[in-house]
Design a protein around this motif. Structure first.
Motif, mmCIF file in Angstrom:
data_model
loop_
_atom_site.group_PDB
_atom_site.id
_atom_site.type_symbol
_atom_site.label_atom_id
_atom_site.label_comp_id
_atom_site.label_asym_id
_atom_site.label_seq_id
_atom_site.Cartn_x
_atom_site.Cartn_y
_atom_site.Cartn_z
ATOM 1 N N ALA A 393 14.537 -43.633 19.503
ATOM 2 C CA ALA A 393 15.713 -42.772 19.635
ATOM 3 C C ALA A 393 15.379 -41.297 19.440
ATOM 4 O O ALA A 393 16.279 -40.456 19.456
ATOM 5 N N SER A 394 14.097 -40.976 19.255
ATOM 6 C CA SER A 394 13.670 -39.603 18.961
ATOM 7 C C SER A 394 14.423 -39.043 17.760
ATOM 8 O O SER A 394 14.783 -37.868 17.718
ATOM 9 N N TYR A 395 14.656 -39.914 16.768
ATOM 10 C CA TYR A 395 15.360 -39.501 15.554
ATOM 11 C C TYR A 395 14.378 -38.802 14.631
ATOM 12 O O TYR A 395 13.328 -39.342 14.287
ATOM 13 N N LEU A 396 14.724 -37.600 14.229
ATOM 14 C CA LEU A 396 13.863 -36.805 13.370
ATOM 15 C C LEU A 396 14.424 -36.752 11.962
ATOM 16 O O LEU A 396 15.636 -36.883 11.764
ATOM 17 N N PRO A 397 13.571 -36.528 10.949
ATOM 18 C CA PRO A 397 14.093 -36.381 9.581
ATOM 19 C C PRO A 397 15.086 -35.226 9.527
ATOM 20 O O PRO A 397 14.818 -34.153 10.090
ATOM 21 N N PRO A 398 16.239 -35.398 8.880
ATOM 22 C CA PRO A 398 17.190 -34.285 8.769
ATOM 23 C C PRO A 398 16.558 -33.016 8.213
ATOM 24 O O PRO A 398 16.981 -31.910 8.564
ATOM 25 N N TRP A 399 15.530 -33.159 7.351
ATOM 26 C CA TRP A 399 14.918 -31.941 6.791
ATOM 27 C C TRP A 399 14.185 -31.142 7.879
ATOM 28 O O TRP A 399 13.895 -29.957 7.681
#
Length: 404
Positions: A393-399
Motif C-alpha cells: 500500500a506504500s504506507y509510510l511511517p507517520p513520522w
C-alpha cells in the motif's frame, strides 16, 4: 508488489532550492544548505539524498518553504494501466506533508532517452502525473529523466533529438567541500544481502540457541530444578536475563557484530522469534530503554488478561517521534548478522526485525526482500504479513511526514 515508496527527510535540493545533510547520519542535526541551482547539480546530489542511485524508479522530491522535505521513490509503472495508482501514491505523499504544494519529479529508466516515437522515455506517464498534480493544486517545479544514454527535462524542447551526456551528473564529488559525503549504493536493492558468516559462527549460535531453549524449559518447570543438569551455565545465565531483556537489547547496540558472544547473541535471536519480546526490541530500538521496559510491562499485563489500550505511541505502526536513525542502523546491522548466522527456523525473527527496521529507515525495497525471505520459511508469519501489506500500500511511517 506494484510500487514501493520510501520517504527520506534529508538532503534538500532542486535547481530552485537547497540541500540538507543525510538523514541516516544526523537526523537531529542543524540544517546545512547546499545550493543546487541547476537540474544538473540537483541530479548530481540526488543519489546522496537517497543513499543509492535510483533505478527503474520515479523519485518525488516534495518542497516546503523553498527546500525539499524528503525524497520518495516508487517503482516505475510498467504499463498505462498502472499510471493512476503510481500517480496517486506520489501525490498522496506530497499532499500529506504540511505546506508542501510543490515537488520535483525524476524518472530513472534503463530505456534510451528518446523512445521509438521520438519522445522522451516515459513522457506519457510524466504528462499524466503533471496533469493529476494540476488537478490537485500541486505544482511540478521540474520533471527530469535520467535514461540509459542521456538525461534531460520534460519541460524543455518537446521533441528532443537526444539527451544531455550522463557524465554531467556524476554523483562523485557532487557535494561541496566541508560537507561529508555519504555512501552511495549501486541501486535501491543494493545492500539487502545478508552478511557472510562462516560455518563456525553458525554452529556456535545454533548450539547456544538450543541450550537457551533447554534452559528456559528447565527453569520454567514448576520449580523442579532437576532438569538443569547438563545445561551449559552460560545458557542458564542467559535464560535468567529474559526478565531484564531490555538491558540486553540496549547493550546489543554497542556490540561488535563481527565478534558476537554466542549466548548473548542467542538471547537476542531467541527473543526476536517470540512476539512478546520482539515487540519490546523494536519499540526500544526506535526510542530508548525506558520505552522498552514500558512495552515489556504492557505485554505482561496483556498476557495476564488486561486488555487496556496502549497509553503511548505504537511504534510498530510508525507512531511517535521520528526515531534516532543511528540506533535503527545499529539494530539493523545486528539483526542482519543474526539472520545470517542462525539456523533456518531461527532466522525468522531476525529477518522480520530487519524488515521492520528497513521500513522504519525508509528502505522499502530492502524490507520487501527480508519479508520474502521470511515467507520462504513461514508464509503465515503475522508481522511479516503486516509489513508486506504496508509495503504493498506504500504506507509510510507517520513520522516520515513530520517536519525535522
Amino acid at each position: 508488489m506494484h510500487s514501493v515508496a520510501a520517504l527520506r527527510p534529508g538532503l534538500h535540493s532542486t535547481r530552485l532550492i537547497g540541500v540538507r545533510d543525510h538523514p541516516a547520519r544526523e537526523p537531529q542535526s542543524m540544517t546545512t544548505i547546499i545550493p543546487a541551482r541547476s537540474a544538473q547539480k540537483f541530479l548530481s546530489v540526488l543519489p546522496h539524498v537517497c543513499g543509492y542511485v535510483p533505478r527503474l524508479s520515479l523519485v518525488v522530491v516534495p518542497i516546503v518553504d523553498g527546500r525539499t522535505a524528503g525524497v520518495a521513490r516508487l517503482d516505475l509503472p510498467q504499463d498505462e494501466e498502472a499510471w493512476g495508482e503510481v500517480a496517486a501514491t506520489a501525490l498522496g505523499i506530497v499532499c500529506r506533508l504540511p505546506d508542501a504544494g510543490r515537488f520535483a519529479a525524476v524518472v530513472y529508466t534503463d530505456d534510451p532517452f528518446v523512445d521509438r516515437d521520438g519522445a522522451i522515455a516515459f513522457e506519457g506517464f510524466m504528462g499524466y502525473l503533471r496533469e493529476r498534480a494540476d488537478h490537485c493544486g500541486v505544482e511540478v517545479v521540474d520533471a527530469l529523466c535520467v535514461a540509459a544514454d542521456g538525461w534531460g527535462s520534460y519541460l524543455d524542447d518537446p521533441s528532443p533529438e537526444h539527451g544531455r551526456p550522463l557524465d554531467e551528473i556524476a554523483f562523485e564529488g557532487a557535494l561541496p567541500e566541508g560537507v561529508e559525503p555519504t555512501p552511495v549504493r549501486a541501486d535501491q536493492g543494493d545492500g539487502a544481502e545478508l552478511p557472510a558468516c562462516d560455518l563456525a559462527e553458525k554452529e556456535r549460535l545454533g548450539r547456544a540457541l538450543a541450550e537457551i531453549d533447554r534452559a528456559c524449559a528447565a527453569l520454567g518447570s514448576d520449580g523442579d530444578e532437576s532438569g538443569i543438569a547438563g545445561i551449559h551455565p552460560r545458557a542458564l545465565a542467559t535464560a535468567c536475563l529474559l526478565g531484564q531483556i531490555p538491558e540486553v537489547f540496549e547493550e546489543s547496540l554497542a556490540w561488535d557484530v563481527e565478534a558476537l558472544e554466542p549466548y548473548l547473541a542467542g538471547a537476542v535471536a531467541w527473543a526476536l522469534n517470540r512476539p512478546f519480546f520482539r515487540d519490546v526490541a523494536l519499540s526500544q530500538w526506535s526510542a530508548d530503554i525506558e520505552e522498552g521496559y514500558e512495552t515489556l510491562a504492557f505485554n505482561e499485563r496483556w498476557r495476564a488478561g488486561h486488555r487496556a489500550e496502549p497509553t503511548g505511541p505504537v511504534r510498530l505502526m510508525g507512531e511517535g517521534p521520528r526515531p534516532d536513525a543511528d540506533r535503527l542502523e545499529r539494530a539493523l546491522e545486528l539483526v542482519r548478522r543474526l539472520a545470517a548466522a542462525a539456523p533456518r527456523e531461527a532466522r525468522v525473527g531476525p529477518l522480520v526485525a530487519a524488515a521492520w527496521l528497513s521500513w522504519a529507515l525508509g528502505r522499502a525495497t530492502h524490507a520487501a526482500r527480508y519479508v520474502a525471505l521470511v515467507a520462504e520459511i513461514d508464509p503465515e508469519h503475522g508481522l511479516a504479513s503486516i509489513i508486506a501489506s504496508m509495503l504493498e500500500a506504500s504506507y509510510l511511517p507517520p513520522w516520515a511526514f513530520e517536519r525535522p
